[in-house]
Design an enzyme around this catalytic site. Structure first.
Site, PDB file in Angstrom:
ATOM      1  N   ASP A  90      -2.179 -31.134   4.597  1.00 14.90           N
ATOM      2  CA  ASP A  90      -2.943 -32.738   4.458  1.00 14.90           C
ATOM      3  C   ASP A  90      -4.043 -32.619   3.483  1.00 14.90           C
ATOM      4  O   ASP A  90      -3.646 -31.531   2.880  1.00 14.90           O
ATOM      5  CB  ASP A  90      -4.479 -31.547   5.608  1.00 14.90           C
ATOM      6  CG  ASP A  90      -3.973 -31.720   6.987  1.00 14.90           C
ATOM      7  OD1 ASP A  90      -3.121 -32.427   7.610  1.00 14.90           O
ATOM      8  OD2 ASP A  90      -4.767 -30.207   7.726  1.00 14.90           O
ATOM      9  N   ASP A  95      -4.814 -28.739  11.560  1.00 14.58           N
ATOM     10  CA  ASP A  95      -6.496 -27.981  11.421  1.00 14.58           C
ATOM     11  C   ASP A  95      -6.979 -28.417  12.795  1.00 14.58           C
ATOM     12  O   ASP A  95      -7.338 -27.847  13.889  1.00 14.58           O
ATOM     13  CB  ASP A  95      -7.186 -28.584  10.535  1.00 14.58           C
ATOM     14  CG  ASP A  95      -7.495 -29.886  10.273  1.00 14.58           C
ATOM     15  OD1 ASP A  95      -7.113 -30.336  11.255  1.00 14.58           O
ATOM     16  OD2 ASP A  95      -7.806 -29.613   8.991  1.00 14.58           O
ATOM     17  N   ASP A  97      -3.501 -31.412  16.646  1.00 18.20           N
ATOM     18  CA  ASP A  97      -2.139 -31.143  15.761  1.00 18.20           C
ATOM     19  C   ASP A  97      -1.369 -29.909  15.911  1.00 18.20           C
ATOM     20  O   ASP A  97      -0.095 -30.037  15.999  1.00 18.20           O
ATOM     21  CB  ASP A  97      -2.445 -30.580  14.115  1.00 18.20           C
ATOM     22  CG  ASP A  97      -3.915 -31.152  13.677  1.00 18.20           C
ATOM     23  OD1 ASP A  97      -2.688 -33.181  13.833  1.00 18.20           O
ATOM     24  OD2 ASP A  97      -4.414 -31.217  12.477  1.00 18.20           O
TER      25      ASP A  97
HETATM   26  P1  ATP Z   1      -6.823 -34.550   6.067  1.00 18.99           P
HETATM   27  O1  ATP Z   1      -5.932 -34.922   7.766  1.00 18.99           O
HETATM   28  O2  ATP Z   1      -6.265 -34.268   4.654  1.00 18.99           O
HETATM   29  O3  ATP Z   1      -7.694 -33.160   5.912  1.00 18.99           O
HETATM   30  P2  ATP Z   1      -9.148 -36.123   5.767  1.00 18.99           P
HETATM   31  O4  ATP Z   1     -10.257 -34.628   6.647  1.00 18.99           O
HETATM   32  O5  ATP Z   1     -10.007 -37.031   5.485  1.00 18.99           O
HETATM   33  O6  ATP Z   1      -8.437 -35.763   5.300  1.00 18.99           O
HETATM   34  P3  ATP Z   1     -10.150 -37.148   8.900  1.00 18.99           P
HETATM   35  O7  ATP Z   1     -10.802 -35.703   8.600  1.00 18.99           O
HETATM   36  O8  ATP Z   1      -9.080 -36.743   9.855  1.00 18.99           O
HETATM   37  O9  ATP Z   1      -9.443 -36.818   7.584  1.00 18.99           O
HETATM   38  O10 ATP Z   1     -11.592 -37.916   8.305  1.00 18.99           O
HETATM   39  C1  ATP Z   1     -10.770 -39.404   8.319  1.00 18.99           C
HETATM   40  C2  ATP Z   1     -12.142 -40.607   7.878  1.00 18.99           C
HETATM   41  O11 ATP Z   1     -13.124 -40.521   8.748  1.00 18.99           O
HETATM   42  C3  ATP Z   1     -12.493 -39.762   6.581  1.00 18.99           C
HETATM   43  O12 ATP Z   1     -11.556 -40.903   5.541  1.00 18.99           O
HETATM   44  C4  ATP Z   1     -13.588 -40.297   6.709  1.00 18.99           C
HETATM   45  O13 ATP Z   1     -13.913 -41.891   6.327  1.00 18.99           O
HETATM   46  C5  ATP Z   1     -14.174 -40.129   7.935  1.00 18.99           C
HETATM   47  N1  ATP Z   1     -15.236 -39.163   8.048  1.00 18.99           N
HETATM   48  C6  ATP Z   1     -14.543 -37.632   7.981  1.00 18.99           C
HETATM   49  N2  ATP Z   1     -15.670 -37.055   8.676  1.00 18.99           N
HETATM   50  C7  ATP Z   1     -16.942 -37.518   9.243  1.00 18.99           C
HETATM   51  C8  ATP Z   1     -17.805 -37.622   9.858  1.00 18.99           C
HETATM   52  N3  ATP Z   1     -18.526 -36.459   9.837  1.00 18.99           N
HETATM   53  N4  ATP Z   1     -18.200 -38.670  10.053  1.00 18.99           N
HETATM   54  C9  ATP Z   1     -17.988 -39.882  10.294  1.00 18.99           C
HETATM   55  N5  ATP Z   1     -17.082 -39.701   9.860  1.00 18.99           N
HETATM   56  C10 ATP Z   1     -16.063 -39.033   9.400  1.00 18.99           C
END
Ligand code: ATP
Length: 904
Positions: free
Chosen positions: A341, A635, A639
């Site tokens: 990730d 996480d 997954d």
């Molecule tokens: P990884 O898989 O590398 O951990 P990530 O944390 O960026 O990636 P997600 O947490 O699934 O992946 O987030 C995907 C997308 O969702 C982000 O790019 C963002 O645009 C949106 N996002 C993340 N956190 C929030 C939140 N708390 N509220 C609203 N949208 C969010």
């Protein structure tokens, strides 16, 4: 609330049907409050009354059972039988030595098993689950052990239910109850009571301890804890770290059994030859072959390998990688691809909004971290927040669950870092969170999930207005927005932000009729107005950059799989030097490909963006089709299938859900990519140590046996008595063997390519080493013995020298075994492992006692040696180790049997 109402389940033992009672009655009867939870003194009282919320661990075998287990071994049976026979023949010395060997072997085995178990026990405790509960009106993260009946527990998707809960609030709750009911489909839950006679599987208003929340958010009141839970009642025990074995250990155990059989047969043959052909007395021959078998059979092999594994696992835990399934240690050593990730693992997950794009301007935001110090700038000049900024900031603040507190001059953030950054932005724009929340209370929410990539709240003010506020991935939010013309501009602005490596979130709102009090996905279809884009920086972890480089030099390909925007993903990947910066495959691309096409693409592409958990699963499969050994991080609750499918599933300890941790083989206590690289290094080191131990133990055992067999075959004077053979076995196996388990990984472990999985441990190189060292040890000792006899030494002296030569050969060879391929003739090589020297000192002292103390001389018929004689003994002892060092040089020069090492 009626204070002091007693909880009937507590006072008279009759448990009410919690599932059939309305939620408010349940709260009343448990004397608790839905919004405040219990008070701390109340918790203390209840904890004293009900005990911790824990199921008893599986009862360990009693020490005498474990001791008894050590005796259950063919070799021990042979030796005990031999002791019985020698006793009837009146050969008391032999009887005593045999019994001593049995005793020492049993004690060593017992202590080794104990040590291995302790190492694993320590790790088990690192994985104690936590839970969120309301106490004195505050949401606290507590140890699940401390939950008491009456606690208000808050759960979200991916959490493990910590106690039996009666649901009193929540939304979209679905639970996997397979543990309890055996049904693997998820069950919907609700607050409504169900009939009193409903079966467990039908009690929709209850959540049971040990089950997993698959979706939604739950507020529940604990009605039963620890052994009072359904789980406790059916007597299911908490999952233990499984027994100390792996495919490799099983392979070696099997090998050990075969070897023992061969040795027993060879001993029988030796007996026959000795008695019938060479005319040795049967009683002497019998004792001799028993001693021979005892020293040649590698009885300590499985135990020491279990320790090597357990020690390695403990060392990994100290470096934040907690191994849940032991076979993963082996797989770690042969990992060829790590899929990681991005957020929090490769990056720091410390977000700061650096850019704000409103409908009419682009602002730079100053300040770092979560401190709301700083402000908005345009063309280098500070600008006061205008209406558009304020609207965006309000949405960022209200559609947000994070909290910022000023503690001792530093701002402490609680919640999701993405939301923390947005909250800081709102405060930099001049908004006061407390005032805004009071003015616009939240009425309903759709929580953020990686699957839908947005979060929405419904807020009402006190003057009859209602609006839905939403934030999330720009593509998702733009889909919800109405005005066609502006969308392209927003899209472009989002791409520009992402190309800078910033994580981009869009903010939008929709005015709704004030009657609306609930929020559903149907409300999110359209009609929203874009407010702003926020671009936030999440810098890569320094140590991750180094760790990616280490992995690459170790022949391991690193792939980044993120939920983030493809441009952000590419920019961050470039900073981490993952991939060639050209291509990023998105979740949508993956969906458009069939399995065969995906398989063709995966080897080249290292960056995957906007990917969901299902895509991870397909990627693992595609990589495995290419024969790759895949480590995959994760996480979220979804997954779990990818983590299970991967050869090494790696879950995040902090940000990971219980569901992910349960599916994983390894849990990272610090969520850090560098820890995976360290774990791979440790995994390779552990495998090396097992190899080193085998390569030490087999030839030394071989040498001990060979010296006697050779003497019998060549009709020579026996260079040692049976008791003396047993002594060698006793003194060396009690001291030397274990030291190699403490070897740190060698310097070049991360410059070698991954070990091919399934590669047999016993290669030609092993066989060669086994023969060479056995022959040198036996030949040296026998030669010395015969030479000394020739020169007129007494039989006692010559035998003492032969025995000492073998013992010292083992001591020197132990040092040479520290490195498989590299020379040990360096300072590190000679002194790098303290345990080796402790072992040698212990062994040396015992051997000195054997030679120079009067009782030992009498018992074993040994004779004191002169300094001259010692010099000759040590010279012969040095021979095998020196030859091994020469062999290493020869192999380095010729390249035969050398592992490929990548250039530094
Ligand atoms: P990884 O898989 O590398 O951990 P990530 O944390 O960026 O990636 P997600 O947490 O699934 O992946 O987030 C995907 C997308 O969702 C982000 O790019 C963002 O645009 C949106 N996002 C993340 N956190 C929030 C939140 N708390 N509220 C609203 N949208 C969010």
């Amino acid at each position: 609330m009626t204070q002091g109402t007693t909880h009937p389940a507590v006072s008279d033992g009759a448990t009410p049907c919690w599932h059939a009672l309305p939620a408010d009655v349940v709260l009343l009867r448990l004397d608790t409050h839905a919004a405040l939870g219990l008070s701390q003194p109340d918790v203390t009282r209840r904890l004293a009354r009900h005990g911790p919320n824990r199921l008893p661990a599986a009862e360990r075998d009693r020490w005498w059972t474990r001791l008894g287990r050590q005796l259950h071994n063919v070799l021990i049976y042979i030796m005990l039988a031999a002791a019985g026979i020698t006793a009837t023949l009146g050969q008391w010395v032999d009887t005593a030595v045999l019994l001593l060997v049995v005793l020492v072997n049993t004690i060593i085995g017992f202590i080794q098993e104990q040590k291995a178990e302790q190492a694993l026990e320590a790790i088990r405790n690192l994985l104690s689950p936590h839970a969120a509960a309301l106490r004195d009106g505050e949401r606290l993260d507590i140890l699940a052990d401390n939950i008491v009946p009456g606690d208000i527990v808050l759960l979200a998707s991916g959490d493990k239910v910590p106690a039996d809960l009666r649901m009193i609030g929540g939304k979209g709750v679905r639970v996997n109850e397979a543990l309890l009911t055996g049904e693997s489909t998820v069950v919907d839950k609700s607050v409504e009571p169900v009939p009193a006679d409903a079966a467990i599987a039908d009690r929709r208003s209850m959540l049971y301890a040990g089950t997993l929340v698959a979706a939604g958010q739950v507020v529940g009141v604990a009605v039963a804890t620890g052994q009072q839970t359904e789980l406790g009642r059916i007597g299911t025990l908490l999952e233990q770290v499984r027994s100390v074995t792996t495919p490799l250990l099983r392979q070696i155990e099997g090998f050990g059994r075969w070897l023992a059989l061969i040795i027993v047969l060879m001993s029988a043959a030796t007996f026959a030859i000795g008695v019938m052909w060479r005319g040795h007395p049967p009683s002497e021959m019998f004792m001799m072959v028993v001693a021979l078998a005892a020293s040649a059979i590698p009885e300590g092999l499985p135990a020491i390998m279990a320790i090597t594994l357990a020690l390695g696992v403990r060392r990994m835990a100290a470096r934040h990688a907690i191994v849940r399934h032991l076979p993963a240690v082996e797989a770690l050593g042969s990992v060829t691809v790590i899929c990681s990730d991005k957020t929090g693992t490769l990056t720091r997950n410390e977000m700061t909004v650096q850019r704000l794009v409103t409908p009419d301007a682009i602002y730079a935001v100053s300040g770092i971290g979560y401190a709301p110090d700083g402000g908005l700038h345009r063309d280098g000049q500070p600008v006061p927040p205008d209406n558009a900024i304020r609207e965006a900031a309000r949405a960022a603040l209200l559609c947000n669950d994070a909290q910022l507190h000023l503690k001792d001059d530093t701002w402490d953030m609680q919640g999701d870092p993405t939301e923390g950054a947005l909250l800081a932005l709102a405060m930099k724009s001049g908004l006061d969170p407390a005032l805004e929340h009071a003015e616009w209370p939240r009425v309903d929410v759709i929580p953020f999930e990686s699957d839908h990539r947005f979060m929405a709240t419904l807020n009402h003010d006190h003057s009859g207005q209602a609006r839905i506020l939403v934030k999330g991935a720009p593509e998702r939010i733009l889909e919800m927005c109405a005005d066609g013309s502006g969308l392209e501009r927003w899209r472009q602005a989002a791409s520009e932000c992402a190309a800078l490596g910033l994580r981009v979130l869009a903010l939008a709102e929709r005015i709704v009729p004030v009657q609306q009090r609930e929020l559903s996905f149907a409300d999110m279809q359209g009609g929203f107005r874009m407010l702003a884009l926020a671009g936030m920086l999440d810098p890569p972890r320094e140590e991750a950059i180094a760790a990616v480089a280490h992995c690459q030099s170790a022949g391991i390909r690193v792939k980044m799989i993120t939920g983030d925007h493809p441009d952000t993903a590419r920019a961050v990947a470039a900073q981490l030097r993952i991939g060639n910066g050209e291509r990023a495959l998105t979740g949508a691309d993956i969906e458009a490909l069939d399995d065969a096409a995906l398989e063709r693409l995966v080897p080249e592409v290292d960056v995957y963006a906007r990917a969901s958990p299902e895509h991870k699963l397909r990627l693992v499969r595609a990589l495995q089709k290419h024969g790759e050994i895949v480590a995959m991080t994760g996480d979220g609750v979804n997954d779990a299938p990818a983590l299970k499918r991967a050869d090494v599933g790696v879950a995040m300890g902090n940000k990971g859900t219980e569901a992910a941790k349960e599916a994983a083989d390894v849990v990272l206590a610090d969520d850090n990519f560098a820890t995976i690289a360290n774990a791979v290094r440790a995994g390779r080191g552990i495998y090396d140590n097992i190899q080193k131990f085998v390569i030490f133990m087999l030839p030394t055992n071989g040498g001990e046996g060979l010296v006697v067999v050779a003497a019998i075959l060549f009709e020579l004077l026996l260079p040692m008595t049976a008791a003396q053979v047993l002594w060698i076995n006793l003194v060396t196996s009690a001291t030397l063997g274990l030291a190699l388990a403490f070897e740190p990984p060698e310097g070049d472990v991360m410059r070698r390519p991954p070990r091919p999985p399934g590669q047999p441990l016993l290669s030609w190189f092993f066989l060669w080493r086994l023969i060479m060292v056995s022959v040198l040890m036996a030949g040296g000792a026998l030669g010395l013995f015969l030479w000394e006899i020739e020169r007129g030494a007494t039989l006692e002296t010559a035998r003492t020298m032969a025995v000492s030569a073998i013992v010292s050969a083992e001591m020197f060879y132990l040092i040479a075994s520290r490195h498989l391929h590299q020379s040990v003739l360096t300072f590190e090589g000679l002194f790098g492992n303290r345990q080796v020297w402790i072992a040698i000192a212990a062994c040396g002292l015992l051997q000195l006692a054997y030679v120079h103390t009067e009782p030992m001389q009498r018992f074993f018929q040994t004779a004191a040696l002169s300094p001259d004689e010692w010099v000759r003994v040590l010279a012969v002892g040095l021979l095998p180790a020196l030859c091994v060092e020469l062999e290493k040089i020869a192999r380095r020069v010729t390249g035969i049997g050398q592992p490929a090492v990548m250039p530094a």
